[in-house]
Design a protein around this motif. Structure first.
Motif, PDB file in Angstrom:
ATOM      1  N   ASP A   3     -70.014 -58.939 -21.014  1.00  0.00           N
ATOM      2  CA  ASP A   3     -69.706 -58.989 -22.438  1.00  0.00           C
ATOM      3  C   ASP A   3     -69.062 -57.663 -22.838  1.00  0.00           C
ATOM      4  O   ASP A   3     -69.697 -56.602 -22.737  1.00  0.00           O
ATOM      5  N   THR A   4     -67.810 -57.695 -23.255  1.00  0.00           N
ATOM      6  CA  THR A   4     -67.091 -56.462 -23.592  1.00  0.00           C
ATOM      7  C   THR A   4     -67.013 -56.225 -25.097  1.00  0.00           C
ATOM      8  O   THR A   4     -66.222 -55.405 -25.553  1.00  0.00           O
ATOM      9  N   THR A   5     -67.834 -56.921 -25.860  1.00  0.00           N
ATOM     10  CA  THR A   5     -67.771 -56.794 -27.322  1.00  0.00           C
ATOM     11  C   THR A   5     -68.047 -55.363 -27.767  1.00  0.00           C
ATOM     12  O   THR A   5     -67.304 -54.790 -28.584  1.00  0.00           O
ATOM     13  N   ASP A   6     -69.113 -54.764 -27.239  1.00  0.00           N
ATOM     14  CA  ASP A   6     -69.462 -53.401 -27.623  1.00  0.00           C
ATOM     15  C   ASP A   6     -68.393 -52.413 -27.157  1.00  0.00           C
ATOM     16  O   ASP A   6     -68.068 -51.451 -27.874  1.00  0.00           O
ATOM     17  N   LEU A   7     -67.868 -52.640 -25.961  1.00  0.00           N
ATOM     18  CA  LEU A   7     -66.819 -51.750 -25.447  1.00  0.00           C
ATOM     19  C   LEU A   7     -65.581 -51.816 -26.329  1.00  0.00           C
ATOM     20  O   LEU A   7     -64.962 -50.784 -26.625  1.00  0.00           O
ATOM     21  N   ALA A   8     -65.227 -53.003 -26.772  1.00  0.00           N
ATOM     22  CA  ALA A   8     -64.063 -53.160 -27.638  1.00  0.00           C
ATOM     23  C   ALA A   8     -64.268 -52.425 -28.963  1.00  0.00           C
ATOM     24  O   ALA A   8     -63.344 -51.796 -29.490  1.00  0.00           O
ATOM     25  N   ALA A   9     -65.487 -52.485 -29.489  1.00  0.00           N
ATOM     26  CA  ALA A   9     -65.790 -51.784 -30.739  1.00  0.00           C
ATOM     27  C   ALA A   9     -65.687 -50.278 -30.552  1.00  0.00           C
ATOM     28  O   ALA A   9     -65.115 -49.562 -31.390  1.00  0.00           O
ATOM     29  N   LEU A  10     -66.241 -49.789 -29.434  1.00  0.00           N
ATOM     30  CA  LEU A  10     -66.168 -48.359 -29.148  1.00  0.00           C
ATOM     31  C   LEU A  10     -64.722 -47.923 -28.945  1.00  0.00           C
ATOM     32  O   LEU A  10     -64.290 -46.887 -29.465  1.00  0.00           O
ATOM     33  N   ASP A  11     -63.970 -48.707 -28.172  1.00  0.00           N
ATOM     34  CA  ASP A  11     -62.573 -48.385 -27.919  1.00  0.00           C
ATOM     35  C   ASP A  11     -61.777 -48.362 -29.220  1.00  0.00           C
ATOM     36  O   ASP A  11     -60.904 -47.498 -29.418  1.00  0.00           O
ATOM     37  N   GLY A  12     -62.101 -49.269 -30.117  1.00  0.00           N
ATOM     38  CA  GLY A  12     -61.420 -49.302 -31.400  1.00  0.00           C
ATOM     39  C   GLY A  12     -61.672 -48.046 -32.222  1.00  0.00           C
ATOM     40  O   GLY A  12     -60.752 -47.495 -32.841  1.00  0.00           O
ATOM     41  N   LEU A  13     -62.921 -47.568 -32.216  1.00  0.00           N
ATOM     42  CA  LEU A  13     -63.247 -46.335 -32.936  1.00  0.00           C
ATOM     43  C   LEU A  13     -62.536 -45.134 -32.325  1.00  0.00           C
ATOM     44  O   LEU A  13     -62.022 -44.264 -33.037  1.00  0.00           O
ATOM     45  N   LEU A  14     -62.511 -45.082 -30.984  1.00  0.00           N
ATOM     46  CA  LEU A  14     -61.852 -43.968 -30.299  1.00  0.00           C
ATOM     47  C   LEU A  14     -60.355 -43.947 -30.585  1.00  0.00           C
ATOM     48  O   LEU A  14     -59.756 -42.877 -30.728  1.00  0.00           O
ATOM     49  N   LYS A  15     -59.755 -45.117 -30.666  1.00  0.00           N
ATOM     50  CA  LYS A  15     -58.315 -45.190 -30.916  1.00  0.00           C
ATOM     51  C   LYS A  15     -57.958 -44.903 -32.370  1.00  0.00           C
ATOM     52  O   LYS A  15     -56.897 -44.326 -32.654  1.00  0.00           O
ATOM     53  N   SER A  16     -58.813 -45.295 -33.299  1.00  0.00           N
ATOM     54  CA  SER A  16     -58.500 -45.084 -34.713  1.00  0.00           C
ATOM     55  C   SER A  16     -58.899 -43.696 -35.197  1.00  0.00           C
ATOM     56  O   SER A  16     -58.318 -43.181 -36.154  1.00  0.00           O
ATOM     57  N   ARG A  17     -59.874 -43.074 -34.512  1.00  0.00           N
ATOM     58  CA  ARG A  17     -60.293 -41.723 -34.895  1.00  0.00           C
ATOM     59  C   ARG A  17     -59.163 -40.728 -34.699  1.00  0.00           C
ATOM     60  O   ARG A  17     -58.426 -40.763 -33.729  1.00  0.00           O
ATOM     61  N   HIS A  18     -59.008 -39.809 -35.620  1.00  0.00           N
ATOM     62  CA  HIS A  18     -58.018 -38.741 -35.495  1.00  0.00           C
ATOM     63  C   HIS A  18     -58.505 -37.549 -36.309  1.00  0.00           C
ATOM     64  O   HIS A  18     -59.409 -37.671 -37.139  1.00  0.00           O
ATOM     65  N   SER A  19     -57.930 -36.399 -36.046  1.00  0.00           N
ATOM     66  CA  SER A  19     -58.288 -35.201 -36.804  1.00  0.00           C
ATOM     67  C   SER A  19     -57.651 -35.292 -38.179  1.00  0.00           C
ATOM     68  O   SER A  19     -56.422 -35.218 -38.313  1.00  0.00           O
TER      69      SER A  19
END
Length: 227
Positions: A3-19
């Motif tokens: 199940d990659t649901t949690d990984l997708a959520a984490l990846d989404g946060l990492l990609k949208s996060r910026h300084s």
């Protein structure tokens, strides 16, 4: 099947996060700040030592500290940090640093050779980029670089939690150049090492400083798989 649901959520946060380098002046409610810090405190640490502590300023205190820093600015290479800054950037580290710097300058209209413009942008560090809050991160001095390394996990967790809460955030090494001023202002004991600031609030989405995104190194530059 995994199940990659949690990984997708984490990846989404990492990609949208910026300084975030420009904020509105809207304060963040205390309960949201408490949730932010509590969530970041779930980060892993050596022997579960949890070396991190943060002093979080509300807007009036942020403004008082901002005034002190603007009266005594210095660069990220200067000052008196508790933990030494890098001695240099070479190779790919230098290239990535320069690329990021020019992306920011291009976004805010600073051209090559415009020393006044680059100095003005550098001063934004000491304004906390207009953020209504900053968190001064400290670690136990006796833990040395390992405590600081653990705090890197806290910084990442803090940034991801901020993103999940709809907040902008920017970790700031420049503020650590003023460790003596911060120690005096907040009464930080000598057994705590001042590492950085994490300025946060609601992002000014219309500001050009928030219009660019940095790239990440390809997997081939990171992974060396053996055997």
């Amino acid at each position: 099947m995994t199940d990659t649901t949690d990984l997708a959520a984490l990846d989404g946060l990492l990609k949208s996060r910026h300084s975030c380098r420009a904020f509105t002046d809207t304060p963040v409610p205390d309960d949201v700040i408490e949730t932010l810090v509590a969530t970041a405190g779930r980060a892993p640490s050596w022997c579960n030592s949890q070396p991190w502590q943060v002093i979080v300023t509300r807007p009036a205190e942020t403004e008082a500290l901002r005034a002190k820093l603007l009266a005594n600015p210095t660069s990220t290479e200067g000052g008196h940090p508790d933990m030494a800054f890098p001695t240099g950037y070479t190779g790919q580290h230098r290239d990535r640093r320069r690329t990021c710097g020019w992306q920011l300058y291009d976004a805010v209209g600073v051209t090559k050779g415009d020393r006044e413009g680059s100095a003005r942008q550098a001063m934004e560090n000491f304004r906390f980029f207009g953020a209504p809050h900053t968190a001064i991160l400290t670690s136990g001095t006796e833990l040395g670089p390992y405590g600081a390394m653990d705090c890197g996990g806290f910084i990442l967790a803090f940034c991801l939690a901020a993103e999940a809460l709809g907040l902008g955030c920017v970790p700031q090494a420049a503020i650590a150049a003023h460790a003596p001023l911060l120690r005096d202002h907040f009464g930080v004991p000598e057994d705590r090492m001042i590492l950085c600031a994490l300025s946060f609030g609601y992002e000014d989405r219309d500001h050009p400083a928030n219009a660019f995104r940095t790239e990440r190194a390809p997997l081939a530059e990171i992974l060396d798989m053996r055997g």
